[in-house]
Motif scaffolding. Structure first.
Motif, PDB file in Angstrom:
ATOM      1  N   THR A  78       0.499  -1.392  -0.061  1.00 52.02           N
ATOM      2  CA  THR A  78      -0.299   0.268   0.478  1.00 52.02           C
ATOM      3  C   THR A  78       0.978   1.452  -0.090  1.00 52.02           C
ATOM      4  O   THR A  78       0.239   2.586   0.554  1.00 52.02           O
ATOM      5  N   SER A  79       2.123   1.385   0.001  1.00 49.04           N
ATOM      6  CA  SER A  79       2.846   1.879  -0.249  1.00 49.04           C
ATOM      7  C   SER A  79       4.539   1.630  -1.020  1.00 49.04           C
ATOM      8  O   SER A  79       4.935   0.758  -1.208  1.00 49.04           O
ATOM      9  N   ALA A  80       5.130   3.122  -1.962  1.00 53.06           N
ATOM     10  CA  ALA A  80       6.261   2.750  -2.285  1.00 53.06           C
ATOM     11  C   ALA A  80       6.682   1.995  -1.689  1.00 53.06           C
ATOM     12  O   ALA A  80       8.235   1.286  -1.830  1.00 53.06           O
ATOM     13  N   ASP A  81       7.332   2.279  -0.558  1.00 51.99           N
ATOM     14  CA  ASP A  81       8.318   1.434   1.109  1.00 51.99           C
ATOM     15  C   ASP A  81       8.202  -0.138   0.541  1.00 51.99           C
ATOM     16  O   ASP A  81       8.807  -1.010   1.048  1.00 51.99           O
ATOM     17  N   GLU A  82       6.588  -0.007   0.750  1.00 53.18           N
ATOM     18  CA  GLU A  82       6.563  -1.721   0.860  1.00 53.18           C
ATOM     19  C   GLU A  82       6.826  -2.415  -0.649  1.00 53.18           C
ATOM     20  O   GLU A  82       7.420  -3.750  -0.728  1.00 53.18           O
ATOM     21  N   VAL A  83       6.567  -2.020  -1.698  1.00 50.23           N
ATOM     22  CA  VAL A  83       7.271  -1.909  -2.878  1.00 50.23           C
ATOM     23  C   VAL A  83       8.451  -2.079  -2.936  1.00 50.23           C
ATOM     24  O   VAL A  83       9.013  -4.038  -3.693  1.00 50.23           O
ATOM     25  N   LEU A  84       9.015  -1.636  -2.779  1.00 49.03           N
ATOM     26  CA  LEU A  84      10.856  -2.016  -2.606  1.00 49.03           C
ATOM     27  C   LEU A  84      11.491  -2.971  -1.943  1.00 49.03           C
ATOM     28  O   LEU A  84      12.134  -3.858  -2.433  1.00 49.03           O
ATOM     29  N   GLU A  85      10.553  -3.203  -0.526  1.00 42.79           N
ATOM     30  CA  GLU A  85      11.091  -4.575  -0.237  1.00 42.79           C
ATOM     31  C   GLU A  85      10.229  -5.559  -0.237  1.00 42.79           C
ATOM     32  O   GLU A  85      10.679  -6.404  -0.269  1.00 42.79           O
ATOM     33  N   ALA A  86       9.530  -5.823  -1.478  1.00 46.28           N
ATOM     34  CA  ALA A  86       9.115  -6.631  -2.150  1.00 46.28           C
ATOM     35  C   ALA A  86      10.063  -7.313  -2.880  1.00 46.28           C
ATOM     36  O   ALA A  86      10.858  -8.493  -2.961  1.00 46.28           O
ATOM     37  N   LEU A 125      -0.788  -4.668  -7.227  1.00 41.57           N
ATOM     38  CA  LEU A 125      -0.600  -2.789  -6.954  1.00 41.57           C
ATOM     39  C   LEU A 125      -1.620  -2.170  -6.856  1.00 41.57           C
ATOM     40  O   LEU A 125      -1.572  -1.187  -6.319  1.00 41.57           O
ATOM     41  N   SER A 126      -3.350  -3.243  -6.531  1.00 41.71           N
ATOM     42  CA  SER A 126      -4.605  -2.280  -6.590  1.00 41.71           C
ATOM     43  C   SER A 126      -4.238  -1.445  -4.904  1.00 41.71           C
ATOM     44  O   SER A 126      -5.269  -1.337  -5.382  1.00 41.71           O
ATOM     45  N   GLY A 127      -3.775  -1.663  -3.937  1.00 42.73           N
ATOM     46  CA  GLY A 127      -4.033  -1.357  -2.902  1.00 42.73           C
ATOM     47  C   GLY A 127      -2.814  -0.441  -3.180  1.00 42.73           C
ATOM     48  O   GLY A 127      -3.426   1.119  -1.732  1.00 42.73           O
ATOM     49  N   LEU A 128      -1.749   0.351  -3.967  1.00 43.37           N
ATOM     50  CA  LEU A 128      -1.439   1.340  -3.882  1.00 43.37           C
ATOM     51  C   LEU A 128      -1.754   2.092  -5.066  1.00 43.37           C
ATOM     52  O   LEU A 128      -1.938   2.507  -5.965  1.00 43.37           O
ATOM     53  N   SER A 129      -3.084   3.101  -3.884  1.00 49.53           N
ATOM     54  CA  SER A 129      -4.170   3.932  -5.243  1.00 49.53           C
ATOM     55  C   SER A 129      -4.898   5.296  -4.500  1.00 49.53           C
ATOM     56  O   SER A 129      -4.322   4.845  -3.121  1.00 49.53           O
ATOM     57  N   GLY A 130      -5.247   6.149  -4.929  1.00 48.46           N
ATOM     58  CA  GLY A 130      -5.082   7.976  -4.683  1.00 48.46           C
ATOM     59  C   GLY A 130      -4.557   8.724  -5.247  1.00 48.46           C
ATOM     60  O   GLY A 130      -3.553   8.193  -5.634  1.00 48.46           O
ATOM     61  N   LYS A 150      -0.508   7.632  -7.669  1.00 50.08           N
ATOM     62  CA  LYS A 150      -0.198   6.234  -7.009  1.00 50.08           C
ATOM     63  C   LYS A 150      -0.698   5.191  -8.437  1.00 50.08           C
ATOM     64  O   LYS A 150      -1.748   5.147  -8.574  1.00 50.08           O
ATOM     65  N   SER A 151       0.467   4.171  -8.580  1.00 45.38           N
ATOM     66  CA  SER A 151       0.177   3.952  -9.881  1.00 45.38           C
ATOM     67  C   SER A 151      -1.083   2.819  -9.584  1.00 45.38           C
ATOM     68  O   SER A 151      -1.506   2.024 -10.600  1.00 45.38           O
ATOM     69  N   GLY A 152      -1.299   2.190  -8.548  1.00 42.37           N
ATOM     70  CA  GLY A 152      -2.848   1.329  -8.879  1.00 42.37           C
ATOM     71  C   GLY A 152      -3.841   1.919  -8.864  1.00 42.37           C
ATOM     72  O   GLY A 152      -5.464   1.328  -8.219  1.00 42.37           O
ATOM     73  N   THR A 153      -4.134   3.407  -8.929  1.00 45.12           N
ATOM     74  CA  THR A 153      -5.777   4.423  -8.486  1.00 45.12           C
ATOM     75  C   THR A 153      -5.756   3.624 -10.270  1.00 45.12           C
ATOM     76  O   THR A 153      -5.069   3.701 -11.629  1.00 45.12           O
ATOM     77  N   PRO A 154      -8.145   3.158  -9.997  1.00 47.36           N
ATOM     78  CA  PRO A 154      -8.057   3.634 -11.119  1.00 47.36           C
ATOM     79  C   PRO A 154      -8.346   4.167 -11.705  1.00 47.36           C
ATOM     80  O   PRO A 154      -8.673   5.489 -11.684  1.00 47.36           O
TER      81      PRO A 154
END
Length: 411
Positions: free
Chosen positions: A7-15, A49-54, A68-72
C-alpha cells in the motif's frame, strides 16, 4: 505462491528487494484488466499493486496530475472531467474486449502498456504525456525521473522508457501525467457506403484539410452493426471527429461536408452520442461481443493497411475495422485460428509494421509469440535495456519475450 499487496512505495521496495535477494520471480498486476495480454508469465509470486491507490497531486491550473500507480483510471478520468479536463490521449480500456469490467485498468497500467485511443493521431500516446515517475527497478533500487511541471525535461526519456515495457523493466509506484482542457463539444461526420480503399482516401483528405480532425475511423460490415446500438445500419461507415468550441466545430464540419460532398451519404452525430461512439471504437467494442474470435492489433502505414486486409481476406475468414486513418487495424479471425505467420508475413509484405495478438486462448498464447518478434538489432538493444533494469529477470519473466523464440509464428 506468495501474493504481495503493498500500500506504499516502501512496501513495494521491500518486496522487490526480497525477490532480488532470493532470485524469486514476480508477476506484476494492478486490477488484472490486461492480464490476458502477452505470453504467460513464469513467476512463482504476485505483486498486486491494486492497494497502491489514490491521487496524490492535482493542480488543474498547472495541467498536472500525480497518482499512485494502482489508482483506477476511471477514478482519474472522473476527477479531471469534474474540472473540465482530460487525458488527451484517451487511453483504451481493454476490459470489455478481454471479458472484464470497464474502468478497472490502472494509471500505472496505462504507462506500462503505452495506451492511447483514436486521438493518437493528434495527441500521441501515454509516453507523450508522462512527466515523471517514481519506480523500483528489478535490481531492488528505488529511483525517480522527470518532475511535476510540464516544462521539466530532466530524466524525461527514462520515464518514457517504461512505456510499453509491460512491467518487465521496473515497477512504477507513482506517475505524473500532463492533463489538458477537454473540448466544449464534438461532432462526428459519418459517411456511409465507402469501400476500405475509398474510406482510407477520404480519411486522408480530411486529415490533410484545415478541419483539424481529431479522429478518423472506418467500420466495414459487420463491425458497423455492433456500435451505437446498431444505429449506423449495416453499410460501412467512415467516421470523422471534430472537437472544440461550438461555432468552430460547426464551421469545420461544414468544411468537411464540402470537401467530401461526392464521397457518399452523410449524417452528423453530436455531443454525448459522438463521445459514446468513439469510446466504442477506442475499446474495440465491435469485437467484444464475439469472444470466441482471436483478435489482433496491427499497426502499419495508413495507406497500406487496407491492402493487407484485402490480401488476408483472400486466404482466411476475417473481420476488420480501422482507426488512426487506417494505421491501426483490428482483426478478428473468424476461423478461430490466430494465423500468426500469415498475418505477420502480410503485414511486412504490404508496407511493414507490427502485429500483437491481443485476445487468444491460453493454448494459443503458449504456442505463438504474442508480441511482434523484434529484428536482431532491436532485440539486442531491448536485451541490454532489460539487463540494466532487471538483470536477474525478476519482473514479469516471459511476458513480452518467451524463452523459446523458435516457436510457431515467430517468423
Amino acid at each position: 505462491m506468495t501474493i504481495f499487496a503493498p500500500t506504499s512505495a516502501d512496501e513495494v521496495l521491500e518486496a522487490l528487494q526480497w525477490a532480488v535477494s532470493g532470485e524469486q520471480k514476480l508477476e506484476i498486476i494492478g486490477h488484472g484488466s490486461k492480464r490476458a495480454i502477452g505470453n504467460e508469465v513464469g513467476a512463482e509470486h504476485v505483486l498486486d499493486l491494486s492497494g497502491l491507490s489514490g491521487i496524490t497531486l492535482y493542480e488543474p491550473e498547472e495541467l498536472v496530475l500525480s497518482a499512485k500507480s494502482g489508482t483506477p483510471l476511471g477514478e482519474i478520468e472522473a476527477a479531471v472531467a469534474a474540472r473540465g479536463q482530460e487525458l488527451a490521449f484517451e487511453p483504451m480500456d481493454y476490459g470489455p474486449l478481454l471479458g472484464g469490467q470497464r474502468g478497472r485498468g490502472t494509471i500505472g497500467g496505462v504507462l506500462a502498456a503505452n495506451l492511447s485511443g483514436p486521438r493518437r493521431l493528434k495527441a500521441g500516446a501515454a509516453r507523450d504525456h508522462i512527466l515523471g515517475i517514481h519506480a523500483v527497478s528489478g535490481r531492488g533500487e528505488a529511483f525517480k525521473s522527470g518532475g511535476r511541471v510540464v516544462k521539466n525535461v530532466t530524466g524525461y526519456d527514462l520515464s518514457k522508457a517504461l512505456a510499453n515495457s509491460w512491467g518487465t523493466l521496473a515497477v512504477a509506484t507513482d506517475v505524473t501525467f500532463k492533463v489538458l482542457p477537454a473540448a466544449e463539444t464534438e461532432t462526428t461526420l459519418v459517411i456511409s457506403g465507402l469501400l476500405d480503399d475509398n474510406a482510407v482516401a477520404a480519411m486522408g483528405l480530411a486529415l490533410g484539410s484545415s478541419a483539424e480532425v481529431s479522429g478518423a475511423a472506418h467500420l466495414p460490415y459487420p463491425a458497423v452493426t455492433r456500435v451505437a446500438a446498431g444505429a449506423l445500419g449495416s453499410d460501412p461507415a467512415t467516421l470523422l471527429r471534430v472537437e472544440g468550441f461550438g461555432p468552430s466545430v460547426a464551421y469545420r464540419v461544414k468544411l468537411l461536408r464540402q470537401l467530401l460532398e461526392k464521397a457518399g451519404p452523410m449524417q452528423e452525430i453530436e455531443a454525448e452520442a459522438s463521445r459514446a461512439l468513439w469510446r466504442e471504437v477506442r475499446d474495440c467494442i465491435p469485437f467484444a461481443s464475439v469472444p470466441h474470435m482471436p483478435v489482433w492489433r496491427v499497426s502499419m502505414p495508413p495507406a497500406d493497411g487496407h491492402n493487407m486486409v484485402m490480401a488476408l481476406r483472400m486466404q482466411v475468414a476475417v473481420e476488420a475495422f480501422y482507426d488512426w486513418q487506417g494505421g491501426l487495424i483490428w482483426l478478428a479471425m473468424a476461423a478461430g485460428d490466430p494465423e500468426a505467420g500469415l498475418v505477420r508475413s502480410l503485414v511486412q509484405k504490404c508496407g511493414g509494421g507490427h502485429a500483437t495478438l491481443v485476445r487468444a486462448t491460453p493454448q494459443q498464447r503458449a504456442e505463438i509469440p504474442v508480441f511482434q518478434p523484434q529484428p536482431p538489432a532491436l532485440a539486442a538493444l531491448s536485451a541490454r535495456l532489460k539487463a540494466e533494469f532487471d538483470p536477474k529477470n525478476i519482473l514479469n519473466p516471459g511476458r513480452m519475450v518467451a524463452p523459446d523464440m523458435t516457436r510457431k509464428g515467430a517468423a
